[in-house]
Design an enzyme around this catalytic site. Structure first.
Site, PDB file in Angstrom:
ATOM      1  N   ASN A   7       0.799  -1.365   0.256  1.00 30.82           N
ATOM      2  CA  ASN A   7       0.197  -0.142  -0.163  1.00 30.82           C
ATOM      3  C   ASN A   7       0.802   1.301   0.072  1.00 30.82           C
ATOM      4  O   ASN A   7       1.601   1.854   1.135  1.00 30.82           O
ATOM      5  CB  ASN A   7      -0.654   0.286   1.172  1.00 30.82           C
ATOM      6  CG  ASN A   7      -2.035   0.260   1.857  1.00 30.82           C
ATOM      7  OD1 ASN A   7      -1.555   1.629   0.854  1.00 30.82           O
ATOM      8  ND2 ASN A   7      -2.716   1.098   2.549  1.00 30.82           N
ATOM      9  N   ARG A  91      -2.591  -1.799  -2.989  1.00 28.39           N
ATOM     10  CA  ARG A  91      -3.930  -1.169  -2.880  1.00 28.39           C
ATOM     11  C   ARG A  91      -3.693   0.068  -4.561  1.00 28.39           C
ATOM     12  O   ARG A  91      -2.245   0.828  -4.296  1.00 28.39           O
ATOM     13  CB  ARG A  91      -3.713  -0.782  -2.138  1.00 28.39           C
ATOM     14  CG  ARG A  91      -4.989   0.379  -1.747  1.00 28.39           C
ATOM     15  CD  ARG A  91      -5.202   0.919  -0.536  1.00 28.39           C
ATOM     16  NE  ARG A  91      -5.958   1.806  -0.399  1.00 28.39           N
ATOM     17  CZ  ARG A  91      -6.236   2.631   0.604  1.00 28.39           C
ATOM     18  NH1 ARG A  91      -4.719   3.539   0.885  1.00 28.39           N
ATOM     19  NH2 ARG A  91      -7.497   3.656   0.425  1.00 28.39           N
ATOM     20  N   HIS A 180     -12.691   3.164  -0.170  1.00 29.88           N
ATOM     21  CA  HIS A 180     -12.893   2.177   1.142  1.00 29.88           C
ATOM     22  C   HIS A 180     -13.497   0.789   0.417  1.00 29.88           C
ATOM     23  O   HIS A 180     -13.878  -0.054   0.866  1.00 29.88           O
ATOM     24  CB  HIS A 180     -13.194   2.330   2.155  1.00 29.88           C
ATOM     25  CG  HIS A 180     -12.885   3.457   2.820  1.00 29.88           C
ATOM     26  ND1 HIS A 180     -13.725   4.178   3.675  1.00 29.88           N
ATOM     27  CD2 HIS A 180     -11.815   3.965   3.529  1.00 29.88           C
ATOM     28  CE1 HIS A 180     -12.946   5.430   3.686  1.00 29.88           C
ATOM     29  NE2 HIS A 180     -12.024   5.210   4.035  1.00 29.88           N
ATOM     30  N   LEU A 209     -16.006   3.318   9.446  1.00 30.56           N
ATOM     31  CA  LEU A 209     -15.875   4.433  10.547  1.00 30.56           C
ATOM     32  C   LEU A 209     -14.051   4.927  11.240  1.00 30.56           C
ATOM     33  O   LEU A 209     -13.695   4.282  11.994  1.00 30.56           O
ATOM     34  CB  LEU A 209     -16.611   5.158  11.710  1.00 30.56           C
ATOM     35  CG  LEU A 209     -18.020   4.718  11.288  1.00 30.56           C
ATOM     36  CD1 LEU A 209     -19.085   4.992  12.652  1.00 30.56           C
ATOM     37  CD2 LEU A 209     -18.365   5.578   9.741  1.00 30.56           C
ATOM     38  N   ILE A 331     -13.077   2.787  14.529  1.00 30.51           N
ATOM     39  CA  ILE A 331     -14.329   4.272  15.463  1.00 30.51           C
ATOM     40  C   ILE A 331     -15.360   2.679  15.703  1.00 30.51           C
ATOM     41  O   ILE A 331     -15.754   2.164  16.667  1.00 30.51           O
ATOM     42  CB  ILE A 331     -14.672   5.252  15.044  1.00 30.51           C
ATOM     43  CG1 ILE A 331     -13.669   5.808  14.955  1.00 30.51           C
ATOM     44  CG2 ILE A 331     -15.777   5.393  16.109  1.00 30.51           C
ATOM     45  CD1 ILE A 331     -14.157   7.423  13.688  1.00 30.51           C
ATOM     46  N   GLU A 384      -8.477  -5.054   4.920  1.00 33.33           N
ATOM     47  CA  GLU A 384      -8.103  -5.160   3.516  1.00 33.33           C
ATOM     48  C   GLU A 384      -6.693  -5.422   2.995  1.00 33.33           C
ATOM     49  O   GLU A 384      -6.964  -5.872   1.385  1.00 33.33           O
ATOM     50  CB  GLU A 384      -8.430  -3.038   3.137  1.00 33.33           C
ATOM     51  CG  GLU A 384      -9.305  -2.353   3.363  1.00 33.33           C
ATOM     52  CD  GLU A 384      -9.007  -1.239   3.698  1.00 33.33           C
ATOM     53  OE1 GLU A 384      -8.817  -1.110   5.636  1.00 33.33           O
ATOM     54  OE2 GLU A 384      -9.291  -0.395   3.780  1.00 33.33           O
TER      55      GLU A 384
HETATM   56  P1  ADP Z   1      -7.347   5.383   9.118  1.00 35.60           P
HETATM   57  O1  ADP Z   1      -8.500   5.278   8.338  1.00 35.60           O
HETATM   58  O2  ADP Z   1      -6.332   6.289   9.649  1.00 35.60           O
HETATM   59  O3  ADP Z   1      -6.476   3.568   8.697  1.00 35.60           O
HETATM   60  P2  ADP Z   1      -8.222   4.011  11.406  1.00 35.60           P
HETATM   61  O4  ADP Z   1      -9.621   2.894  10.212  1.00 35.60           O
HETATM   62  O5  ADP Z   1      -7.446   3.978  12.423  1.00 35.60           O
HETATM   63  O6  ADP Z   1      -7.731   5.340  10.056  1.00 35.60           O
HETATM   64  O7  ADP Z   1      -9.774   4.538  12.496  1.00 35.60           O
HETATM   65  C1  ADP Z   1      -8.815   5.659  13.012  1.00 35.60           C
HETATM   66  C2  ADP Z   1      -9.552   6.735  14.060  1.00 35.60           C
HETATM   67  O8  ADP Z   1      -9.717   5.054  15.521  1.00 35.60           O
HETATM   68  C3  ADP Z   1      -9.019   7.642  15.392  1.00 35.60           C
HETATM   69  O9  ADP Z   1     -10.162   8.349  14.827  1.00 35.60           O
HETATM   70  C4  ADP Z   1      -9.320   6.626  16.473  1.00 35.60           C
HETATM   71  O10 ADP Z   1      -9.537   7.157  17.900  1.00 35.60           O
HETATM   72  C5  ADP Z   1     -10.232   5.761  16.361  1.00 35.60           C
HETATM   73  N1  ADP Z   1      -9.868   4.506  17.663  1.00 35.60           N
HETATM   74  C6  ADP Z   1      -9.473   3.587  17.954  1.00 35.60           C
HETATM   75  N2  ADP Z   1      -9.366   3.240  18.770  1.00 35.60           N
HETATM   76  C7  ADP Z   1     -10.576   3.627  19.575  1.00 35.60           C
HETATM   77  C8  ADP Z   1     -11.060   3.562  20.410  1.00 35.60           C
HETATM   78  N3  ADP Z   1     -10.871   2.273  21.730  1.00 35.60           N
HETATM   79  N4  ADP Z   1     -12.113   3.925  20.830  1.00 35.60           N
HETATM   80  C9  ADP Z   1     -12.870   5.471  20.368  1.00 35.60           C
HETATM   81  N5  ADP Z   1     -12.310   5.375  19.282  1.00 35.60           N
HETATM   82  C10 ADP Z   1     -11.101   4.357  18.977  1.00 35.60           C
END
Ligand code: ADP
Length: 399
Positions: A7, A91, A180, A209, A331, A384
């Site tokens: 990626n 990717r 995505h 999310l 999230i 992914e």
């Molecule tokens: P990306 O789009 O960069 O791949 P991710 O899928 O890793 O991102 O998501 C990152 C988001 O997930 C951040 O906003 C982070 O705060 C949130 N996140 C990760 N763990 C938790 C948690 N335990 N509680 C709430 N939010 C979380």
């Protein structure tokens, strides 16, 4: 029997090496600051552990050479020779309208990726650089391109067109693409397995999310509507991206801030959860601040959960119903608060949440709805890279 998944970002490269006999990850890593002073590579092998290498890396070709040597090195390696890599999956962010599936890379595929680089100027050139570098280093090994946009190519025109003169679609391919796709495809298929029904018989809303977020209506295994657009800022509010705004807001910013480049930076890097809360783009920080009574932090969470609920309800209407809602990514997999607040607004649709299950489920697969909920709600961690590895293995036909 190993597949390498790459990626490539403009200055980064993430990789995972899969053993396709059991789909296990043998090694993975991240190279950052490629072409910028202070490059760093973190490589993890299983078993084995972490290796960190600091030192400038000038381009993707050099990065890939180092990764390949780490994979075969006596100490850090997990394969005895590069001959064990049967194919490489890449990717690729944008496949335009041309690709609705992953493809084996040849010169015409590379030209097509280049042709739609104007739609993803930060990503497609980096993805191509990764393909070129791999072809240079391992010329006899097939490369497969797996597009973020491909899964959404089944959207009908009424979902993907904007209400602007049709000629912009005809001439410039201005339309909703959404992204995505690999994640939405993966979690919708896995959800169908968990639900015990063929994907072809289900109406699902999948909510990816993360820092970037998108929601998709998946009807009978096909994407029929999706919340991102021509670019990656529309939909629900994200870490730093604005989510849905009306075009007048963009025009206002162009006028006030003196141009498209500055407006682009505001809408993509300074908006969303960061822009509203004024605290952070990371939801964990914002949830903590809301817990301490910060009103703008609470407002950011309320804006996010309100729009997640709106999309789920809207997509149920698009499909004439919904069997299950699926949450995934940082999230979606972890924040019981975001899931709970979003779903509470949807009780009228027959969604009933088991709050104990919701609060207990973090980063793992499972149901968070009650057994009698009319619409099932699941958490399915996305993968992914595995999806890219599977497509690559299948298309390359190399066992
Ligand atoms: P990306 O789009 O960069 O791949 P991710 O899928 O890793 O991102 O998501 C990152 C988001 O997930 C951040 O906003 C982070 O705060 C949130 N996140 C990760 N763990 C938790 C948690 N335990 N509680 C709430 N939010 C979380």
């Amino acid at each position: 029997m190993s597949v390498l998944v790459l990626n490539c970002g403009s200055s980064s490269l993430k990789y995972q090496l899969f053993d396709m006999r059991d789909e296990s990850v043998k090694a993975k890593g991240l190279v950052e600051r490629i072409g910028i002073k202070g490059s760093r590579l973190k490589h993890t092998s299983f078993p084995g552990g972490d290796t960190v290498r600091d030192g400038d890396i000038s381009d993707h070709t050099e990065a890939i050479k180092i990764v390949l040597s780490l994979l075969t090195d006596k100490k850090t390696g997990v394969i005895s020779s590069l001959g064990e890599i049967s194919a490489v999956g890449h990717r690729v962010v944008h496949g335009g309208e041309k690709y609705s599936k992953s493809v084996l890379v040849d010169d015409s595929v590379k030209r097509s990726i280049e042709d739609c680089a104007y739609l993803a100027p930060l990503h497609n050139p980096a993805n191509l650089a990764g393909i070129d570098a791999m072809q240079g280093s391992l010329p006899d090994i097939p490369n497969v391109a797996v597009f973020d946009t491909a899964f959404h190519q089944t959207m009908p025109p009424e979902a993907f067109l904007y209400g602007v003169p049709y000629r912009y679609y005809e001439q410039d391919k201005v339309r909703r693409y959404s992204f995505h796709g690999t994640s939405h495809a993966f979690v919708s298929r896995r959800a169908a397995e968990i639900l015990g029904h063929p994907a072809e018989s289900l109406k699902l809303v999948t909510c990816h999310l993360g820092n970037g977020s998108s929601i998709t209506a998946v009807e009978n295994g096909r994407s029929v509507d999706a919340s991102m657009g021509l670019g990656t800022s529309p939909g629900v509010i994200m870490g730093t991206r604005c989510g849905d705004i009306d075009s007048d807001v963009a025009l206002f910013l162009v006028e006030k801030e003196g141009g498209a480049a500055r407006t682009n930076a505001i809408l993509n890097k300074e908006s969303g959860i960061l822009g509203i809360s004024g605290i952070s783009s990371d939801l964990r920080d914002v949830v903590a601040a809301a817990g301490e009574g910060n009103e703008r932090a609470s407002l950011a969470i309320n804006m996010l959960t309100r729009s997640v609920a709106k999309y789920i309800a809207a997509y149920a209407s698009v499909m004439g119903g919904v069997d299950a809602v699926v949450f995934t990514a940082g999230i979606g997999e972890n924040s019981d608060i975001v899931r709970g607040l979003s779903l509470k607004k949807l009780e009228f649709m027959g969604i009933k949440i088991d709050s104990e299950k919701n609060e207990a489920l973090h980063g793992k697969e499972g149901f968070i709805s009650t057994p009698d909920s009319k619409v099932k709600v699941l958490v399915v961690p996305t993968n992914e890279e595995l999806m890219i590895a599977r497509d690559t293995f299948e298309l390359s036909g190399r066992g």
